[in-house]
Design a protein around this motif. Sequence first.
Motif, PDB file in Angstrom:
ATOM      1  N   ASP A  91      16.066  17.105  -8.041  1.00  0.00           N
ATOM      2  CA  ASP A  91      17.004  17.074  -7.777  1.00  0.00           C
ATOM      3  C   ASP A  91      17.805  18.051  -8.049  1.00  0.00           C
ATOM      4  O   ASP A  91      18.315  18.888  -7.938  1.00  0.00           O
ATOM      5  CB  ASP A  91      17.992  15.805  -8.553  1.00  0.00           C
ATOM      6  CG  ASP A  91      16.752  14.531  -7.666  1.00  0.00           C
ATOM      7  OD1 ASP A  91      16.244  14.958  -6.373  1.00  0.00           O
ATOM      8  OD2 ASP A  91      16.805  13.689  -8.027  1.00  0.00           O
ATOM      9  N   VAL A 123      27.052  14.761  -8.094  1.00  0.00           N
ATOM     10  CA  VAL A 123      25.657  15.391  -9.011  1.00  0.00           C
ATOM     11  C   VAL A 123      26.059  16.481 -10.107  1.00  0.00           C
ATOM     12  O   VAL A 123      25.869  16.086 -10.972  1.00  0.00           O
ATOM     13  CB  VAL A 123      24.863  16.409  -8.079  1.00  0.00           C
ATOM     14  CG1 VAL A 123      24.147  16.798  -8.354  1.00  0.00           C
ATOM     15  CG2 VAL A 123      24.584  15.730  -6.334  1.00  0.00           C
TER      16      VAL A 123
ATOM     17  N   MET B 139      21.474  15.852  -3.919  1.00  0.00           N
ATOM     18  CA  MET B 139      21.718  14.272  -4.641  1.00  0.00           C
ATOM     19  C   MET B 139      20.699  14.022  -4.637  1.00  0.00           C
ATOM     20  O   MET B 139      19.069  13.623  -4.125  1.00  0.00           O
ATOM     21  CB  MET B 139      22.675  13.456  -3.260  1.00  0.00           C
ATOM     22  CG  MET B 139      24.037  14.482  -3.082  1.00  0.00           C
ATOM     23  SD  MET B 139      24.666  14.223  -1.973  1.00  0.00           S
ATOM     24  CE  MET B 139      24.733  12.357  -2.381  1.00  0.00           C
ATOM     25  N   THR B 140      20.877  12.306  -5.416  1.00  0.00           N
ATOM     26  CA  THR B 140      19.568  11.086  -5.185  1.00  0.00           C
ATOM     27  C   THR B 140      18.928  10.511  -4.705  1.00  0.00           C
ATOM     28  O   THR B 140      19.995  10.202  -3.622  1.00  0.00           O
ATOM     29  CB  THR B 140      19.234  10.853  -7.343  1.00  0.00           C
ATOM     30  OG1 THR B 140      20.654   9.592  -6.971  1.00  0.00           O
ATOM     31  CG2 THR B 140      19.788  11.223  -8.608  1.00  0.00           C
ATOM     32  N   GLN B 143      21.666   7.777  -4.683  1.00  0.00           N
ATOM     33  CA  GLN B 143      23.374   8.864  -3.997  1.00  0.00           C
ATOM     34  C   GLN B 143      23.195   8.907  -2.703  1.00  0.00           C
ATOM     35  O   GLN B 143      24.021   8.726  -2.066  1.00  0.00           O
ATOM     36  CB  GLN B 143      23.760   9.602  -4.671  1.00  0.00           C
ATOM     37  CG  GLN B 143      23.694   9.869  -6.531  1.00  0.00           C
ATOM     38  CD  GLN B 143      24.105  11.452  -7.434  1.00  0.00           C
ATOM     39  OE1 GLN B 143      23.909  11.752  -6.454  1.00  0.00           O
ATOM     40  NE2 GLN B 143      25.102  11.394  -7.574  1.00  0.00           N
ATOM     41  N   PHE B 147      26.002   6.827  -0.489  1.00  0.00           N
ATOM     42  CA  PHE B 147      26.859   7.816   0.501  1.00  0.00           C
ATOM     43  C   PHE B 147      26.854   8.178   1.284  1.00  0.00           C
ATOM     44  O   PHE B 147      27.939   8.121   2.116  1.00  0.00           O
ATOM     45  CB  PHE B 147      27.509   8.987  -1.096  1.00  0.00           C
ATOM     46  CG  PHE B 147      28.447   8.712  -2.448  1.00  0.00           C
ATOM     47  CD1 PHE B 147      29.540   8.381  -2.804  1.00  0.00           C
ATOM     48  CD2 PHE B 147      27.902   8.672  -3.202  1.00  0.00           C
ATOM     49  CE1 PHE B 147      29.112   7.611  -3.461  1.00  0.00           C
ATOM     50  CE2 PHE B 147      27.888   8.511  -4.401  1.00  0.00           C
ATOM     51  CZ  PHE B 147      28.928   7.856  -4.677  1.00  0.00           C
TER      52      PHE B 147
END
Lengths: 258, 232
Positions: A91, A123, B139-140, B143, B147
Amino acid sequence: MATSDKLIQVQDLCKHYNHGALHALDGVTVDVNKGDVMVVIGPSGSGKSTFLRSLNLLETPTSGSILFDGVDITKKKYKDETGKTVKLNIDIHRQKMGMVFQHFNLFPHMTILDNMTLAPIQVKHMSKGLAEEKAKGLLARVGLEDRAAAYPIQLSGGQKQRIAIVRALMMEPEVMLFDEPTSALDPEMVGEVLSVMKELAQAGMTMVVVTHEMGFAREVGNRVLFMADGKLLEQGPPEQIFGNPVHPRLKDFLSKVL
Amino acid sequence: MITIEGFQAAFKFWMLFRDGLICTLCLSALTVLFGFILALFVALARMSKFWPLKALATVYVEVLRATPMLVQLFIVYYVLLAGVQLPTFRLFGIIPFERFFPGVIALSLNSAAYLSEIIRSGIQSIDLGQTEAARSLGMTQFQTMRFIILPQAIKNILPAIANEFVTIIKESSICYTIGVQELMFAANSVKTAIYSMGEPAIIAACVYFCLTFPTSKIIAYFERRMRRGDKR
Ligand SMILES: Nc1ncnc2c1ncn2[C@@H]1O[C@H](COP(=O)(O)OP(=O)(O)O)[C@@H](O)[C@H]1O
Ligand SMILES: [Mg+2]
């Protein structure tokens, strides 16, 4: 050229499908240098998308390596500056690589402003105020400052793609990857997207662009790669690729698209 | 035989029906709430790449969908919760908790199996490009789910979830078999008082109909409106 100028080093990259029956990528080796505007061309199905998507690991390569800022992102672990072995967090690397898709992939349930600020806030933990200020600045840069409160469905294709570009720029990436960013657009909207990309290139952004827009490749690109059957068959500056092609496959391809 | 006098006699016990209605509504609402939360985890587990988790979730869904609701209710009440000393107070002064609670658990476990399939199809109907765009922004996975995917998926499956609520209102009637004082239980109590089951059963049917029919119509209306909104 010093190693520090090499942003991405791709070594013998392979991607196989159907248990090895299909070689979408067949041993691609290439370096992306800082400031490069690298344009990837080739017939459909030649592995251009697979190559681009491997760079930020949206596709997991079957073999080979991709060094990004000196770290092999295809491995689960790597050694940091102090020589300690640490787990790779993909990420974090993806934050540094912006990506623009053929079909825009804006988030339809969010306003343009939220599309742009979500990742910086979640993030990068940027404050909402700062993120919105930054977003408005970028929107102004692409002439869409009045669309901040709109939803993606209210925009034209060209506007959507410009938003997709600035959404990626919000993360301040070191490189921008474009996968046929104008292929899904009506012809009259291609220009507005290409001009945003051209400005970005002139501002010094490192870019890898898969496109069929040969005019853009010639005018904006500093390097052109030609791919066919998952292989990188020829590469060079645009003058050489378009003016003096060597490989018969490239000659054949150019005779069809030019 | 059904008679006017029978209905008159049954209506004298209107407060039993009223309490039964309150109980049915509580039972259904809590079931949808708990069922949904559990279903969310089951759906995510079924889509997991970690195979033991995936297998567990699959077995759960298949077993609960392949066995009768009544059997599940009895197993929860007479087996799973048999040794558990539940507090014996009355909700709103009318609903005995030690029977209500097993009813909610059994209904929730059952509807979670169905809801998880609805949620899973909702998640899988979202274009893969959405996930790719979110992940490419750094984004993970979590997430992205929270979202990007879930808000869109839940909007799409809201009508299906509401329909499940209608189903649960009806299915909750079997909780009468373990002594939960919901609508059917009320009808049965009135039977004992007036020596006739016909009239109380018809009254119960009318109450169920008045609950579920307008609910389905309202859902259908919003479903049509939402689809129109998407095309704009
Ligand atoms: N998920 C996949 N499964 C199987 N084959 C795939 C998959 N993705 C791409 N391919 C195949 O890999 C080859 C290269 O595809 P792609 O990189 O999309 O080509 P391009 O972008 O140059 O048109 C094609 O033959 C395509 O059919
Ligand atoms: Mg492609």
